[in-house]
Enzyme design. Structure first.
Site, PDB file in Angstrom:
ATOM      1  N   PHE A 143       2.378  -4.689 -12.126  1.00  0.00           N
ATOM      2  CA  PHE A 143       3.186  -3.482 -12.028  1.00  0.00           C
ATOM      3  C   PHE A 143       4.335  -3.631 -13.043  1.00  0.00           C
ATOM      4  O   PHE A 143       4.960  -4.683 -13.125  1.00  0.00           O
ATOM      5  CB  PHE A 143       3.727  -3.403 -10.598  1.00  0.00           C
ATOM      6  CG  PHE A 143       4.261  -2.075 -10.204  1.00  0.00           C
ATOM      7  CD1 PHE A 143       3.424  -1.099  -9.697  1.00  0.00           C
ATOM      8  CD2 PHE A 143       5.621  -1.801 -10.315  1.00  0.00           C
ATOM      9  CE1 PHE A 143       3.924   0.131  -9.308  1.00  0.00           C
ATOM     10  CE2 PHE A 143       6.123  -0.570  -9.924  1.00  0.00           C
ATOM     11  CZ  PHE A 143       5.277   0.403  -9.411  1.00  0.00           C
TER      12      PHE A 143
ATOM     13  N   ARG B 287      -6.516   6.825  -7.130  1.00  0.00           N
ATOM     14  CA  ARG B 287      -6.435   5.828  -6.061  1.00  0.00           C
ATOM     15  C   ARG B 287      -6.497   6.545  -4.718  1.00  0.00           C
ATOM     16  O   ARG B 287      -5.754   7.494  -4.465  1.00  0.00           O
ATOM     17  CB  ARG B 287      -5.129   5.046  -6.149  1.00  0.00           C
ATOM     18  CG  ARG B 287      -5.013   4.198  -7.397  1.00  0.00           C
ATOM     19  CD  ARG B 287      -3.823   3.256  -7.321  1.00  0.00           C
ATOM     20  NE  ARG B 287      -2.587   3.942  -6.946  1.00  0.00           N
ATOM     21  CZ  ARG B 287      -1.433   3.332  -6.762  1.00  0.00           C
ATOM     22  NH1 ARG B 287      -1.345   2.019  -6.871  1.00  0.00           N
ATOM     23  NH2 ARG B 287      -0.342   4.010  -6.437  1.00  0.00           N
TER      24      ARG B 287
ATOM     25  N   ASP C 121       4.310 -10.927  -5.599  1.00  0.00           N
ATOM     26  CA  ASP C 121       4.746  -9.568  -5.292  1.00  0.00           C
ATOM     27  C   ASP C 121       3.678  -8.957  -4.401  1.00  0.00           C
ATOM     28  O   ASP C 121       2.564  -8.679  -4.846  1.00  0.00           O
ATOM     29  CB  ASP C 121       4.907  -8.753  -6.582  1.00  0.00           C
ATOM     30  CG  ASP C 121       5.425  -7.341  -6.293  1.00  0.00           C
ATOM     31  OD1 ASP C 121       5.244  -6.850  -5.161  1.00  0.00           O
ATOM     32  OD2 ASP C 121       6.015  -6.723  -7.213  1.00  0.00           O
TER      33      ASP C 121
ATOM     34  N   TYR D   5       8.403   0.727   1.973  1.00  0.00           N
ATOM     35  CA  TYR D   5       8.033   2.151   2.033  1.00  0.00           C
ATOM     36  C   TYR D   5       6.560   2.437   1.803  1.00  0.00           C
ATOM     37  O   TYR D   5       6.139   3.574   1.871  1.00  0.00           O
ATOM     38  CB  TYR D   5       8.879   2.972   1.047  1.00  0.00           C
ATOM     39  CG  TYR D   5       8.876   2.493  -0.390  1.00  0.00           C
ATOM     40  CD1 TYR D   5       7.812   2.776  -1.223  1.00  0.00           C
ATOM     41  CD2 TYR D   5       9.945   1.774  -0.908  1.00  0.00           C
ATOM     42  CE1 TYR D   5       7.816   2.340  -2.543  1.00  0.00           C
ATOM     43  CE2 TYR D   5       9.964   1.331  -2.216  1.00  0.00           C
ATOM     44  CZ  TYR D   5       8.893   1.614  -3.032  1.00  0.00           C
ATOM     45  OH  TYR D   5       8.892   1.186  -4.335  1.00  0.00           O
ATOM     46  N   LYS D   6       5.771   1.403   1.509  1.00  0.00           N
ATOM     47  CA  LYS D   6       4.328   1.625   1.298  1.00  0.00           C
ATOM     48  C   LYS D   6       3.617   1.484   2.645  1.00  0.00           C
ATOM     49  O   LYS D   6       3.776   2.343   3.501  1.00  0.00           O
ATOM     50  CB  LYS D   6       3.810   0.696   0.212  1.00  0.00           C
ATOM     51  CG  LYS D   6       4.367   1.108  -1.159  1.00  0.00           C
ATOM     52  CD  LYS D   6       4.042   0.154  -2.276  1.00  0.00           C
ATOM     53  CE  LYS D   6       4.594   0.687  -3.596  1.00  0.00           C
ATOM     54  NZ  LYS D   6       4.688  -0.328  -4.625  1.00  0.00           N
TER      55      LYS D   6
HETATM   56  C1  LIG Z   1       5.773  -0.285  -5.492  1.00  0.00           C
HETATM   57  C2  LIG Z   1       5.931  -1.544  -6.234  1.00  0.00           C
HETATM   58  C3  LIG Z   1       7.187  -1.947  -6.698  1.00  0.00           C
HETATM   59  C4  LIG Z   1       8.367  -1.053  -6.493  1.00  0.00           C
HETATM   60  O1  LIG Z   1       9.575  -1.632  -6.822  1.00  0.00           O
HETATM   61  P1  LIG Z   1      10.936  -0.942  -6.360  1.00  0.00           P
HETATM   62  O2  LIG Z   1      11.943  -1.871  -6.837  1.00  0.00           O
HETATM   63  O3  LIG Z   1      10.870  -0.787  -4.877  1.00  0.00           O
HETATM   64  O4  LIG Z   1      11.012   0.406  -6.988  1.00  0.00           O
HETATM   65  C5  LIG Z   1       7.276  -3.177  -7.344  1.00  0.00           C
HETATM   66  N1  LIG Z   1       6.184  -3.941  -7.569  1.00  0.00           N
HETATM   67  C6  LIG Z   1       4.956  -3.558  -7.126  1.00  0.00           C
HETATM   68  C7  LIG Z   1       3.761  -4.432  -7.355  1.00  0.00           C
HETATM   69  C8  LIG Z   1       4.800  -2.350  -6.465  1.00  0.00           C
HETATM   70  O5  LIG Z   1       3.593  -1.967  -6.047  1.00  0.00           O
END
Ligand SMILES: *Cc1c(COP(=O)(O)O)cnc(C)c1O
Length: 432
Positions: free
Chosen positions: A133, A392, A214, A239-240
Protein backbone atom coordinates in the site's frame (compact mmCIF):
# COMPACT_ATOMS: atom_id res chain seq x y z
CA UNK A 1 -11.47 -27.84 3.75
CA UNK A 2 -13.50 -29.88 6.18
CA UNK A 3 -17.22 -29.51 5.84
CA UNK A 4 -16.90 -27.12 2.89
CA UNK A 5 -20.35 -27.07 1.32
CA UNK A 6 -20.84 -28.01 -2.31
CA UNK A 7 -22.05 -25.06 -4.33
CA UNK A 8 -24.23 -24.70 -7.38
CA UNK A 9 -25.37 -21.64 -9.31
CA UNK A 10 -29.03 -21.65 -8.27
CA UNK A 11 -30.50 -19.03 -6.01
CA UNK A 12 -31.78 -21.77 -3.74
CA UNK A 13 -28.16 -22.74 -3.06
CA UNK A 14 -27.54 -19.21 -1.71
CA UNK A 15 -30.73 -19.38 0.33
CA UNK A 16 -29.66 -22.69 1.84
CA UNK A 17 -26.20 -21.34 2.70
CA UNK A 18 -27.77 -18.36 4.44
CA UNK A 19 -30.19 -20.55 6.33
CA UNK A 20 -27.35 -22.74 7.61
CA UNK A 21 -25.05 -19.83 8.46
CA UNK A 22 -24.09 -19.95 12.16
CA UNK A 23 -23.30 -16.20 12.10
CA UNK A 24 -26.65 -15.28 10.54
CA UNK A 25 -27.87 -13.29 13.52
CA UNK A 26 -24.95 -10.84 13.39
CA UNK A 27 -26.31 -9.08 10.31
CA UNK A 28 -29.05 -7.62 12.49
CA UNK A 29 -26.41 -6.00 14.71
CA UNK A 30 -25.52 -3.60 11.90
CA UNK A 31 -26.99 -0.57 10.17
CA UNK A 32 -27.12 -1.67 6.55
CA UNK A 33 -27.41 1.09 3.95
CA UNK A 34 -30.88 0.80 2.50
CA UNK A 35 -31.14 -0.56 -1.02
CA UNK A 36 -27.43 -1.32 -1.19
CA UNK A 37 -25.44 -4.49 -1.49
CA UNK A 38 -22.35 -3.44 0.41
CA UNK A 39 -19.19 -5.29 -0.61
CA UNK A 40 -16.60 -2.77 0.56
CA UNK A 41 -16.04 -3.69 4.20
CA UNK A 42 -12.32 -4.06 3.49
CA UNK A 43 -12.16 -0.30 2.84
CA UNK A 44 -14.74 1.02 5.27
CA UNK A 45 -16.72 -1.33 7.50
CA UNK A 46 -20.36 -0.64 8.29
CA UNK A 47 -21.61 0.84 11.56
CA UNK A 48 -23.03 -1.51 14.16
CA UNK A 49 -25.76 -0.56 16.58
CA UNK A 50 -23.28 -1.26 19.39
CA UNK A 51 -20.81 1.24 17.87
CA UNK A 52 -23.57 3.83 17.68
CA UNK A 53 -24.56 3.22 21.30
CA UNK A 54 -20.94 3.48 22.45
CA UNK A 55 -20.44 6.73 20.54
CA UNK A 56 -23.62 8.30 21.94
CA UNK A 57 -22.69 7.11 25.42
CA UNK A 58 -19.33 8.87 25.14
CA UNK A 59 -20.89 12.02 23.76
CA UNK A 60 -23.25 11.99 26.71
CA UNK A 61 -20.33 11.63 29.11
CA UNK A 62 -18.70 14.64 27.53
CA UNK A 63 -21.94 16.58 28.02
CA UNK A 64 -22.45 15.46 31.61
CA UNK A 65 -18.91 15.17 32.90
CA UNK A 66 -16.80 17.58 30.90
CA UNK A 67 -13.16 17.02 31.76
CA UNK A 68 -14.09 14.62 34.55
CA UNK A 69 -14.76 12.04 31.81
CA UNK A 70 -11.02 11.31 31.78
CA UNK A 71 -11.37 9.51 35.11
CA UNK A 72 -15.11 9.14 35.66
CA UNK A 73 -16.16 7.94 32.20
CA UNK A 74 -17.09 4.28 31.74
CA UNK A 75 -14.50 3.23 30.84
CA UNK A 76 -12.42 6.22 31.98
CA UNK A 77 -11.17 8.03 28.88
CA UNK A 78 -7.68 8.03 30.35
CA UNK A 79 -7.56 4.24 29.97
CA UNK A 80 -9.73 3.83 26.85
CA UNK A 81 -6.81 3.20 24.48
CA UNK A 82 -5.48 0.42 26.71
CA UNK A 83 -8.95 -1.06 27.24
CA UNK A 84 -9.47 -1.21 23.50
CA UNK A 85 -6.07 -2.84 23.17
CA UNK A 86 -7.15 -5.52 25.65
CA UNK A 87 -10.29 -6.13 23.62
CA UNK A 88 -8.44 -6.38 20.34
CA UNK A 89 -5.64 -8.59 21.72
CA UNK A 90 -7.48 -11.93 21.27
CA UNK A 91 -8.09 -11.11 17.59
CA UNK A 92 -4.33 -11.08 16.98
CA UNK A 93 -3.10 -13.62 19.52
CA UNK A 94 -1.47 -11.12 21.86
CA UNK A 95 -1.48 -10.45 25.59
CA UNK A 96 -3.61 -7.45 26.63
CA UNK A 97 -0.68 -5.09 27.22
CA UNK A 98 0.87 -5.77 23.79
CA UNK A 99 -1.91 -3.94 21.91
CA UNK A 100 -3.13 -0.37 22.14
CA UNK A 101 -5.64 1.68 20.15
CA UNK A 102 -3.86 4.79 19.00
CA UNK A 103 -3.10 7.15 16.16
CA UNK A 104 -3.62 6.09 12.59
CA UNK A 105 -1.99 3.33 10.63
CA UNK A 106 0.55 5.55 8.90
CA UNK A 107 1.50 7.41 12.09
CA UNK A 108 1.88 4.08 13.86
CA UNK A 109 4.17 2.82 11.10
CA UNK A 110 6.36 5.87 11.66
CA UNK A 111 6.26 5.41 15.43
CA UNK A 112 7.31 1.76 15.27
CA UNK A 113 9.83 2.02 12.46
CA UNK A 114 11.54 4.77 14.44
CA UNK A 115 12.08 2.20 17.18
CA UNK A 116 12.82 -0.92 15.15
CA UNK A 117 14.93 0.44 12.31
CA UNK A 118 18.50 0.66 13.63
CA UNK A 119 20.89 0.78 10.69
CA UNK A 120 24.48 0.05 11.57
CA UNK A 121 27.55 -0.89 9.53
CA UNK A 122 26.47 -2.43 6.27
CA UNK A 123 23.09 -3.49 7.73
CA UNK A 124 21.08 -0.59 6.41
CA UNK A 125 18.34 -1.93 4.15
CA UNK A 126 14.64 -2.14 4.82
CA UNK A 127 12.92 -4.96 2.90
CA UNK A 128 9.32 -4.34 1.79
CA UNK A 129 7.38 -5.32 -1.35
CA UNK A 130 6.64 -3.71 -4.68
CA UNK A 131 2.92 -4.27 -4.06
CA UNK A 132 2.72 -2.50 -0.72
CA UNK A 133 0.00 0.00 0.00
CA UNK A 134 1.59 3.33 -1.03
CA UNK A 135 1.44 4.97 2.39
CA UNK A 136 3.69 2.24 3.79
CA UNK A 137 6.32 2.99 1.18
CA UNK A 138 6.06 6.74 1.74
CA UNK A 139 6.58 6.20 5.47
CA UNK A 140 9.57 3.88 4.93
CA UNK A 141 11.21 6.32 2.54
CA UNK A 142 10.67 9.13 5.04
CA UNK A 143 12.23 7.07 7.83
CA UNK A 144 15.27 6.33 5.68
CA UNK A 145 15.63 10.00 4.83
CA UNK A 146 15.49 10.85 8.54
CA UNK A 147 18.60 8.72 8.96
CA UNK A 148 20.24 10.60 6.10
CA UNK A 149 20.03 7.48 3.90
CA UNK A 150 19.04 7.25 0.27
CA UNK A 151 15.77 5.32 -0.19
CA UNK A 152 16.96 4.43 -3.69
CA UNK A 153 19.76 2.40 -2.09
CA UNK A 154 18.31 1.32 1.20
CA UNK A 155 14.69 0.45 0.43
CA UNK A 156 14.52 -2.96 -1.22
CA UNK A 157 11.16 -3.83 -2.75
CA UNK A 158 10.64 -7.52 -3.44
CA UNK A 159 9.13 -7.80 -6.94
CA UNK A 160 5.94 -9.83 -7.45
CA UNK A 161 6.14 -12.90 -9.63
CA UNK A 162 3.27 -11.89 -11.92
CA UNK A 163 2.21 -8.49 -10.62
CA UNK A 164 -0.14 -10.09 -8.10
CA UNK A 165 1.47 -12.54 -5.74
CA UNK A 166 4.65 -13.38 -3.90
CA UNK A 167 6.35 -16.60 -3.04
CA UNK A 168 7.41 -16.32 0.59
CA UNK A 169 10.61 -18.16 -0.33
CA UNK A 170 11.51 -15.37 -2.76
CA UNK A 171 10.94 -12.72 -0.11
CA UNK A 172 12.94 -14.69 2.46
CA UNK A 173 15.79 -15.16 -0.02
CA UNK A 174 16.20 -11.38 -0.19
CA UNK A 175 17.03 -11.05 3.47
CA UNK A 176 20.78 -10.70 3.76
CA UNK A 177 23.47 -9.33 6.05
CA UNK A 178 22.64 -5.92 4.57
CA UNK A 179 19.03 -6.06 5.76
CA UNK A 180 18.27 -4.21 8.98
CA UNK A 181 14.49 -4.57 9.06
CA UNK A 182 11.65 -6.33 7.23
CA UNK A 183 8.24 -4.69 6.99
CA UNK A 184 5.50 -6.46 5.03
CA UNK A 185 1.74 -6.52 4.50
CA UNK A 186 -0.18 -9.47 5.94
CA UNK A 187 -2.78 -9.38 3.15
CA UNK A 188 -1.96 -7.57 -0.09
CA UNK A 189 -4.49 -4.82 -0.63
CA UNK A 190 -5.03 -5.57 -4.31
CA UNK A 191 -4.85 -9.32 -4.85
CA UNK A 192 -5.89 -10.31 -1.34
CA UNK A 193 -2.96 -12.73 -0.98
CA UNK A 194 -2.28 -13.64 2.66
CA UNK A 195 1.43 -14.01 3.35
CA UNK A 196 2.77 -16.76 5.60
CA UNK A 197 3.62 -14.69 8.67
CA UNK A 198 5.25 -17.42 10.83
CA UNK A 199 7.50 -18.45 7.93
CA UNK A 200 8.60 -14.88 7.24
CA UNK A 201 9.23 -14.19 10.92
CA UNK A 202 11.53 -17.20 11.09
CA UNK A 203 13.38 -16.05 8.00
CA UNK A 204 14.00 -12.58 9.51
CA UNK A 205 14.96 -13.95 12.89
CA UNK A 206 17.47 -16.36 11.34
CA UNK A 207 19.28 -13.18 10.30
CA UNK A 208 18.83 -11.67 13.75
CA UNK A 209 16.68 -8.77 12.52
CA UNK A 210 13.19 -7.60 13.50
CA UNK A 211 10.11 -7.95 11.29
CA UNK A 212 6.82 -6.04 11.40
CA UNK A 213 3.54 -6.35 9.54
CA UNK A 214 0.87 -3.99 8.25
CA UNK A 215 -2.31 -5.95 8.96
CA UNK A 216 -4.84 -3.33 7.83
CA UNK A 217 -6.31 -5.81 5.36
CA UNK A 218 -6.44 -8.79 7.66
CA UNK A 219 -7.31 -7.99 11.28
CA UNK A 220 -11.00 -8.70 11.78
CA UNK A 221 -11.12 -11.07 8.81
CA UNK A 222 -8.13 -13.35 9.44
CA UNK A 223 -7.10 -14.58 12.90
CA UNK A 224 -3.51 -13.80 13.80
CA UNK A 225 -1.18 -15.39 16.34
CA UNK A 226 1.42 -12.69 16.77
CA UNK A 227 2.85 -14.00 20.04
CA UNK A 228 3.04 -17.61 18.93
CA UNK A 229 4.60 -16.52 15.62
CA UNK A 230 7.02 -14.18 17.43
CA UNK A 231 6.08 -11.17 15.32
CA UNK A 232 8.05 -8.16 16.55
CA UNK A 233 5.53 -5.43 15.81
CA UNK A 234 2.37 -4.76 13.78
CA UNK A 235 -0.11 -2.03 12.87
CA UNK A 236 -3.68 -2.07 11.55
CA UNK A 237 -6.60 0.28 11.23
CA UNK A 238 -9.93 0.30 13.01
CA UNK A 239 -12.17 1.32 10.15
CA UNK A 240 -11.91 -1.65 7.78
CA UNK A 241 -12.89 -5.10 9.07
CA UNK A 242 -13.16 -3.75 12.63
CA UNK A 243 -16.02 -1.40 11.71
CA UNK A 244 -14.90 1.52 13.88
CA UNK A 245 -15.96 4.25 11.45
CA UNK A 246 -14.15 6.57 9.04
CA UNK A 247 -10.81 7.77 10.40
CA UNK A 248 -11.30 6.10 13.79
CA UNK A 249 -8.40 5.08 15.97
CA UNK A 250 -5.93 2.54 14.62
CA UNK A 251 -3.98 -0.10 16.60
CA UNK A 252 -0.45 -1.15 17.17
CA UNK A 253 1.15 -4.28 18.59
CA UNK A 254 4.58 -4.48 20.21
CA UNK A 255 5.89 -7.88 21.28
CA UNK A 256 6.61 -7.74 25.02
CA UNK A 257 10.24 -8.70 24.36
CA UNK A 258 10.61 -5.16 23.04
CA UNK A 259 8.84 -3.15 25.73
CA UNK A 260 12.24 -1.86 26.88
CA UNK A 261 13.00 -0.27 23.49
CA UNK A 262 12.68 3.49 23.10
CA UNK A 263 9.68 5.03 21.34
CA UNK A 264 11.51 7.78 19.45
CA UNK A 265 8.36 9.49 18.19
CA UNK A 266 7.77 10.15 21.85
CA UNK A 267 4.72 11.93 23.22
CA UNK A 268 3.18 12.43 26.63
CA UNK A 269 0.52 9.75 26.25
CA UNK A 270 3.26 7.16 26.01
CA UNK A 271 4.59 8.16 29.42
CA UNK A 272 4.22 5.83 32.41
CA UNK A 273 0.59 6.43 33.24
CA UNK A 274 0.90 6.76 37.00
CA UNK A 275 3.28 9.71 36.67
CA UNK A 276 2.17 11.21 33.35
CA UNK A 277 0.49 14.10 35.09
CA UNK A 278 3.51 14.86 37.27
CA UNK A 279 4.62 16.68 34.11
CA UNK A 280 8.31 15.79 34.32
CA UNK A 281 10.43 16.82 31.36
CA UNK A 282 12.16 13.42 31.23
CA UNK A 283 10.20 10.94 29.12
CA UNK A 284 9.82 7.54 30.72
CA UNK A 285 7.71 5.33 28.52
CA UNK A 286 5.03 2.95 29.70
CA UNK A 287 6.54 -0.57 29.45
CA UNK A 288 3.72 -1.84 27.23
CA UNK A 289 2.36 -1.15 23.74
CA UNK A 290 0.83 1.96 25.34
CA UNK A 291 4.34 3.43 25.48
CA UNK A 292 4.14 4.03 21.72
CA UNK A 293 1.16 6.38 22.00
CA UNK A 294 1.95 9.96 21.13
CA UNK A 295 -1.00 12.25 21.79
CA UNK A 296 -4.30 12.45 23.64
CA UNK A 297 -6.47 9.70 22.21
CA UNK A 298 -9.38 10.79 20.01
CA UNK A 299 -11.99 9.60 22.48
CA UNK A 300 -15.05 10.10 20.29
CA UNK A 301 -13.43 8.40 17.33
CA UNK A 302 -12.18 5.49 19.42
CA UNK A 303 -15.41 5.02 21.39
CA UNK A 304 -17.17 3.21 18.51
CA UNK A 305 -14.59 0.42 18.76
CA UNK A 306 -15.81 -0.44 22.26
CA UNK A 307 -19.03 -1.55 20.59
CA UNK A 308 -17.72 -3.06 17.41
CA UNK A 309 -14.94 -5.09 19.05
CA UNK A 310 -17.55 -6.60 21.36
CA UNK A 311 -19.29 -8.01 18.29
CA UNK A 312 -16.07 -9.54 17.00
CA UNK A 313 -15.40 -11.14 20.35
CA UNK A 314 -18.94 -12.49 20.54
CA UNK A 315 -18.70 -14.01 17.06
CA UNK A 316 -15.14 -15.32 17.56
CA UNK A 317 -12.35 -14.91 15.03
CA UNK A 318 -12.33 -18.57 14.01
CA UNK A 319 -16.04 -18.51 13.12
CA UNK A 320 -15.61 -15.22 11.26
CA UNK A 321 -12.73 -16.68 9.27
CA UNK A 322 -14.67 -19.86 8.47
CA UNK A 323 -17.58 -17.90 7.04
CA UNK A 324 -15.34 -15.41 5.27
CA UNK A 325 -13.56 -18.24 3.46
CA UNK A 326 -16.88 -19.77 2.46
CA UNK A 327 -18.21 -16.47 1.14
CA UNK A 328 -15.12 -15.90 -0.98
CA UNK A 329 -15.01 -19.55 -2.12
CA UNK A 330 -18.67 -19.28 -3.15
CA UNK A 331 -17.98 -16.02 -4.98
CA UNK A 332 -15.04 -17.56 -6.86
CA UNK A 333 -17.14 -20.60 -7.71
CA UNK A 334 -19.86 -18.39 -9.23
CA UNK A 335 -17.29 -16.32 -11.12
CA UNK A 336 -15.73 -19.48 -12.55
CA UNK A 337 -19.13 -20.77 -13.63
CA UNK A 338 -20.81 -17.59 -14.82
CA UNK A 339 -18.33 -14.79 -15.45
CA UNK A 340 -15.16 -16.28 -16.87
CA UNK A 341 -16.13 -17.17 -20.43
CA UNK A 342 -16.45 -14.48 -23.13
CA UNK A 343 -18.06 -11.98 -23.29
CA UNK A 344 -17.86 -11.76 -19.46
CA UNK A 345 -14.11 -12.34 -19.44
CA UNK A 346 -13.36 -11.80 -15.77
CA UNK A 347 -10.46 -13.54 -14.12
CA UNK A 348 -9.80 -14.10 -10.48
CA UNK A 349 -6.65 -12.39 -9.22
CA UNK A 350 -6.76 -13.88 -5.71
CA UNK A 351 -5.12 -17.11 -4.48
CA UNK A 352 -7.47 -20.09 -4.49
CA UNK A 353 -5.93 -21.81 -1.48
CA UNK A 354 -7.87 -20.86 1.67
CA UNK A 355 -4.66 -20.46 3.66
CA UNK A 356 -3.32 -17.93 1.16
CA UNK A 357 -6.15 -15.45 0.89
CA UNK A 358 -7.64 -12.76 3.10
CA UNK A 359 -11.21 -11.47 3.08
CA UNK A 360 -11.69 -10.07 -0.40
CA UNK A 361 -11.59 -11.29 -3.98
CA UNK A 362 -9.97 -9.37 -6.83
CA UNK A 363 -11.88 -9.62 -10.10
CA UNK A 364 -9.75 -8.55 -13.02
CA UNK A 365 -10.94 -7.64 -16.47
CA UNK A 366 -8.64 -6.43 -19.19
CA UNK A 367 -11.20 -4.02 -20.58
CA UNK A 368 -13.78 -1.65 -19.12
CA UNK A 369 -13.21 -2.63 -15.49
CA UNK A 370 -13.71 0.96 -14.32
CA UNK A 371 -16.99 1.53 -16.19
CA UNK A 372 -18.30 -1.87 -15.08
CA UNK A 373 -17.59 -0.79 -11.52
CA UNK A 374 -19.62 2.39 -12.13
CA UNK A 375 -22.49 0.38 -13.61
CA UNK A 376 -22.40 -1.91 -10.59
CA UNK A 377 -22.68 1.09 -8.26
CA UNK A 378 -25.64 2.39 -10.28
CA UNK A 379 -27.31 -0.93 -9.58
CA UNK A 380 -26.80 -0.43 -5.84
CA UNK A 381 -23.77 -2.67 -5.42
CA UNK A 382 -20.75 -1.16 -3.66
CA UNK A 383 -17.41 -2.75 -4.61
CA UNK A 384 -14.25 -0.75 -5.05
CA UNK A 385 -11.86 -0.27 -7.87
CA UNK A 386 -8.08 -0.40 -7.91
CA UNK A 387 -6.30 0.61 -11.07
CA UNK A 388 -5.70 -0.47 -13.64
CA UNK A 389 -8.28 -3.27 -13.90
CA UNK A 390 -9.35 -4.67 -10.54
CA UNK A 391 -12.76 -4.79 -8.92
CA UNK A 392 -12.41 -5.74 -5.29
CA UNK A 393 -15.37 -7.57 -3.77
CA UNK A 394 -15.35 -8.06 -0.01
CA UNK A 395 -18.23 -10.11 1.36
CA UNK A 396 -17.88 -9.56 5.10
CA UNK A 397 -18.71 -12.46 7.42
CA UNK A 398 -20.48 -10.38 10.06
CA UNK A 399 -23.00 -8.66 7.81
CA UNK A 400 -23.03 -9.97 4.23
CA UNK A 401 -25.05 -12.91 2.96
CA UNK A 402 -24.51 -15.61 0.37
CA UNK A 403 -27.61 -14.29 -1.40
CA UNK A 404 -25.89 -10.92 -1.80
CA UNK A 405 -22.87 -12.63 -3.33
CA UNK A 406 -25.19 -14.44 -5.74
CA UNK A 407 -26.87 -11.12 -6.61
CA UNK A 408 -23.55 -9.38 -7.29
CA UNK A 409 -22.67 -12.03 -9.85
CA UNK A 410 -26.12 -11.70 -11.45
CA UNK A 411 -25.67 -7.93 -11.69
CA UNK A 412 -22.26 -8.33 -13.33
CA UNK A 413 -23.70 -10.68 -15.92
CA UNK A 414 -26.56 -8.30 -16.68
CA UNK A 415 -24.18 -5.35 -17.01
CA UNK A 416 -22.14 -7.20 -19.63
CA UNK A 417 -25.18 -8.73 -21.38
CA UNK A 418 -26.72 -5.28 -21.88
CA UNK A 419 -23.39 -3.48 -22.33
CA UNK A 420 -24.71 -1.23 -19.61
CA UNK A 421 -21.23 0.12 -18.79
CA UNK A 422 -21.28 2.05 -22.08
CA UNK A 423 -23.43 4.67 -20.38
CA UNK A 424 -20.72 5.66 -17.89
CA UNK A 425 -17.84 8.06 -18.12
CA UNK A 426 -14.37 6.55 -18.48
CA UNK A 427 -12.99 9.26 -16.15
CA UNK A 428 -12.15 8.08 -12.66
CA UNK A 429 -13.25 10.00 -9.57
CA UNK A 430 -11.11 11.16 -6.65
CA UNK A 431 -12.10 8.14 -4.54
CA UNK A 432 -12.87 4.91 -6.30
C1 LIG B 1 -6.05 1.15 4.66
C2 LIG B 1 -4.60 0.98 4.77
C3 LIG B 1 -3.80 1.98 5.33
C4 LIG B 1 -4.43 3.27 5.75
O1 LIG B 1 -3.59 4.10 6.45
P1 LIG B 1 -4.19 5.35 7.24
O2 LIG B 1 -3.01 5.92 7.88
O3 LIG B 1 -5.22 4.82 8.18
O4 LIG B 1 -4.84 6.26 6.26
C5 LIG B 1 -2.44 1.73 5.46
N1 LIG B 1 -1.88 0.58 5.02
C6 LIG B 1 -2.65 -0.40 4.47
C7 LIG B 1 -2.02 -1.69 4.02
C8 LIG B 1 -4.01 -0.22 4.32
O5 LIG B 1 -4.76 -1.18 3.77
Amino acid sequence: MDGMPIYDTTKSCATRLDRDDPLRRFRRYFHLPRGMIYMDGNSLGLPSKAAETALLHTLDEWKCLGIRGWLDGRPPWFYLAERLGERAAPLVGATPDEVVATGTTTVNIHALISTFYKPHGKRRKILATALDFPTDIYALKGQLALHGLDPGECLELAPATDGRFFSENDIAARISDETALVFLPSVLYRSGQLLDIPFLVQAAHRHGIPIGFDCAHSVGAVPHHFDASEVDFAVWCGYKYLNGGPGCSAFLYVNRNHFHREPLLAGWFGHVKETQFDMHLDFEHQPSAGGWQISSPGILGASTLMGSLGIHLEAGMEAVRRKSLRLTAYLMFLVDELLTAAPYSFRIGTPREPGRRGGHVALERAEEAWRICEALKARGVVPDFRPPDILRIAPVALYNTYTEVWQVVRHLRAIIDGEEYQRFSPLRKAIS
